[in-house]
Design a protein around this motif. Sequence first.
Motif, mmCIF file in Angstrom:
data_model
loop_
_atom_site.group_PDB
_atom_site.id
_atom_site.type_symbol
_atom_site.label_atom_id
_atom_site.label_comp_id
_atom_site.label_asym_id
_atom_site.label_seq_id
_atom_site.Cartn_x
_atom_site.Cartn_y
_atom_site.Cartn_z
ATOM 1 N N THR A 105 0.825 -1.211 0.000
ATOM 2 C CA THR A 105 0.000 0.000 0.000
ATOM 3 C C THR A 105 0.858 1.260 0.000
ATOM 4 O OG1 THR A 105 -1.748 -1.150 1.227
ATOM 5 C CG2 THR A 105 -1.806 1.262 1.222
ATOM 6 N N ASN A 106 1.819 1.331 0.906
ATOM 7 C CA ASN A 106 2.567 2.569 1.121
ATOM 8 C C ASN A 106 3.629 2.837 0.068
ATOM 9 O OD1 ASN A 106 1.045 2.284 3.431
ATOM 10 N ND2 ASN A 106 2.760 2.323 4.854
ATOM 11 N N VAL A 107 4.162 1.777 -0.529
ATOM 12 C CA VAL A 107 5.202 1.955 -1.556
ATOM 13 C C VAL A 107 4.647 1.636 -2.946
ATOM 14 C CG1 VAL A 107 7.508 1.310 -2.335
ATOM 15 C CG2 VAL A 107 7.015 1.429 0.116
ATOM 16 N N ASP A 108 4.196 0.394 -3.138
ATOM 17 C CA ASP A 108 3.632 0.030 -4.437
ATOM 18 C C ASP A 108 2.472 0.953 -4.801
ATOM 19 O OD1 ASP A 108 5.418 -2.049 -4.413
ATOM 20 O OD2 ASP A 108 3.935 -3.616 -4.065
ATOM 21 N N GLY A 109 1.630 1.277 -3.828
ATOM 22 C CA GLY A 109 0.460 2.104 -4.112
ATOM 23 C C GLY A 109 0.822 3.470 -4.644
ATOM 24 N N VAL A 110 1.831 4.098 -4.063
ATOM 25 C CA VAL A 110 2.285 5.407 -4.557
ATOM 26 C C VAL A 110 2.906 5.272 -5.939
ATOM 27 C CG1 VAL A 110 3.868 7.332 -4.116
ATOM 28 C CG2 VAL A 110 2.619 6.279 -2.216
ATOM 29 N N PHE A 111 3.748 4.254 -6.101
ATOM 30 C CA PHE A 111 4.405 4.024 -7.397
ATOM 31 C C PHE A 111 3.373 3.748 -8.485
ATOM 32 C CE2 PHE A 111 6.886 1.973 -10.616
ATOM 33 C CZ PHE A 111 8.196 2.422 -10.470
ATOM 34 N N PHE A 112 2.426 2.861 -8.204
ATOM 35 C CA PHE A 112 1.445 2.460 -9.214
ATOM 36 C C PHE A 112 0.496 3.599 -9.575
ATOM 37 C CE2 PHE A 112 1.603 -2.280 -7.733
ATOM 38 C CZ PHE A 112 2.852 -2.400 -8.318
ATOM 39 N N ALA A 113 -0.022 4.309 -8.558
ATOM 40 C CA ALA A 113 -0.943 5.407 -8.852
ATOM 41 C C ALA A 113 -0.236 6.522 -9.626
ATOM 42 C CB ALA A 113 -1.543 5.950 -7.558
ATOM 43 N N SER A 114 1.007 6.798 -9.261
ATOM 44 C CA SER A 114 1.768 7.830 -9.971
ATOM 45 C C SER A 114 2.027 7.403 -11.415
ATOM 46 C CB SER A 114 3.101 8.083 -9.253
ATOM 47 O OG SER A 114 2.887 8.553 -7.940
ATOM 48 N N ARG A 115 2.396 6.164 -11.602
ATOM 49 C CA ARG A 115 2.638 5.641 -12.959
ATOM 50 C C ARG A 115 1.382 5.770 -13.813
ATOM 51 N NH1 ARG A 115 6.312 1.615 -15.072
ATOM 52 N NH2 ARG A 115 5.416 0.453 -16.798
ATOM 53 N N ALA A 116 0.240 5.437 -13.221
ATOM 54 C CA ALA A 116 -1.020 5.513 -13.957
ATOM 55 C C ALA A 116 -1.393 6.949 -14.286
ATOM 56 C CB ALA A 116 -2.127 4.860 -13.144
ATOM 57 N N ALA A 117 -1.098 7.869 -13.366
ATOM 58 C CA ALA A 117 -1.536 9.260 -13.533
ATOM 59 C C ALA A 117 -0.624 10.088 -14.425
ATOM 60 C CB ALA A 117 -1.642 9.929 -12.159
ATOM 61 N N LEU A 118 0.623 9.712 -14.559
ATOM 62 C CA LEU A 118 1.597 10.561 -15.258
ATOM 63 C C LEU A 118 1.165 11.003 -16.656
ATOM 64 C CD1 LEU A 118 5.064 9.150 -14.154
ATOM 65 C CD2 LEU A 118 4.329 11.534 -14.052
ATOM 66 N N PRO A 119 0.662 10.119 -17.504
ATOM 67 C CA PRO A 119 0.279 10.593 -18.849
ATOM 68 C C PRO A 119 -0.780 11.696 -18.807
ATOM 69 C CG PRO A 119 0.345 8.193 -18.784
ATOM 70 C CD PRO A 119 0.458 8.660 -17.371
ATOM 71 N N HIS A 120 -1.712 11.588 -17.883
ATOM 72 C CA HIS A 120 -2.783 12.583 -17.777
ATOM 73 C C HIS A 120 -2.283 13.864 -17.123
ATOM 74 C CE1 HIS A 120 -5.291 9.225 -18.923
ATOM 75 N NE2 HIS A 120 -4.871 8.545 -17.865
ATOM 76 N N LEU A 121 -1.418 13.739 -16.134
ATOM 77 C CA LEU A 121 -0.861 14.919 -15.478
ATOM 78 C C LEU A 121 0.027 15.711 -16.426
ATOM 79 C CD1 LEU A 121 0.045 13.368 -12.011
ATOM 80 C CD2 LEU A 121 -1.780 15.011 -12.468
ATOM 81 N N ARG A 122 0.758 15.017 -17.284
ATOM 82 C CA ARG A 122 1.598 15.727 -18.261
ATOM 83 C C ARG A 122 0.745 16.632 -19.152
ATOM 84 N NH1 ARG A 122 4.252 10.450 -19.204
ATOM 85 N NH2 ARG A 122 6.275 10.479 -18.114
ATOM 86 N N THR A 123 -0.376 16.112 -19.603
ATOM 87 C CA THR A 123 -1.257 16.878 -20.490
ATOM 88 C C THR A 123 -1.757 18.138 -19.816
ATOM 89 O OG1 THR A 123 -1.974 14.847 -21.608
ATOM 90 C CG2 THR A 123 -3.398 16.784 -21.823
ATOM 91 N N ALA A 124 -2.068 18.045 -18.521
ATOM 92 C CA ALA A 124 -2.625 19.184 -17.783
ATOM 93 C C ALA A 124 -1.561 20.031 -17.107
ATOM 94 C CB ALA A 124 -3.610 18.675 -16.731
ATOM 95 N N ARG A 125 -0.286 19.617 -17.196
ATOM 96 C CA ARG A 125 0.792 20.284 -16.462
ATOM 97 C C ARG A 125 0.462 20.304 -14.971
ATOM 98 N NH1 ARG A 125 5.154 20.497 -19.603
ATOM 99 N NH2 ARG A 125 5.961 22.269 -18.390
#
Length: 253
Positions: A105-125
Amino acid sequence: MAVVTGAGSGLGAAIAHRLATDGYTVVLVGRTEATLRQTVQEGPDGADMHPWVGDVSDLAAITAVIDRVAERFGRLDVLVNNAGVAIPGTVDQIDMDSYRTMMSTNVDGVFFASRAALPHLRTARGCIVNVGSVGALRGDWCQAAYNTTKGALTNLTNAMALDHGREIRVNAVHPGVTLSSQFIRDALAEGTSLHPRFVDRVPMGRPGEPAEVAAVVAFLAGSDAGFLNGVHIPVDGGLTASNGQTNLYKIDH
């Protein structure tokens, strides 16, 4: 538009409420729909909040959630990695199921959620705000595994700030003891044996409120923090300003 993980209670609920108050559409991610819905019901009037069941420790599951959220709402501006588990124990005492639960939860969860979100966050800066702990910056008694996971989150924040700083910002808040559960409120209540020992160590003489942590998360998520990247802010009443020694000049009469 913001996603807050672990938003069913405690700090996650407070962060979701604060971001909603600030005008964000907020998606609350967690494993239990009932607690997510309760957070929505207890939110500010007129809040645009949406419960969304998902497990951050499952890469495929959290990726599907983030992708569907971005598709439905058209963008993703903020990811708050708040989901976390704290189970006490020393290295030789903690059971392996508890150890794996915290790591996933504390490590994999942060890594996985960030990995999933990065393409969308890049678009929105957009930006990521990770919720760590003072246990990531200093050691705690009987929290060997938990401190390990939060230490990993700290350096993951640093690495992501370097790797992605041209596109998004990545920062972290590190709460001290916060009144985010009834267990903590009961343990630190005046008259308990723990209360005077806690007050002696914290310069401000009290634990934090969830809303005080949420306010710092909201600051890091907003435009006023536009040139902050790779920053770690303790929200601990001054605890980490100390070298750990008690006040040798405080004499009770």
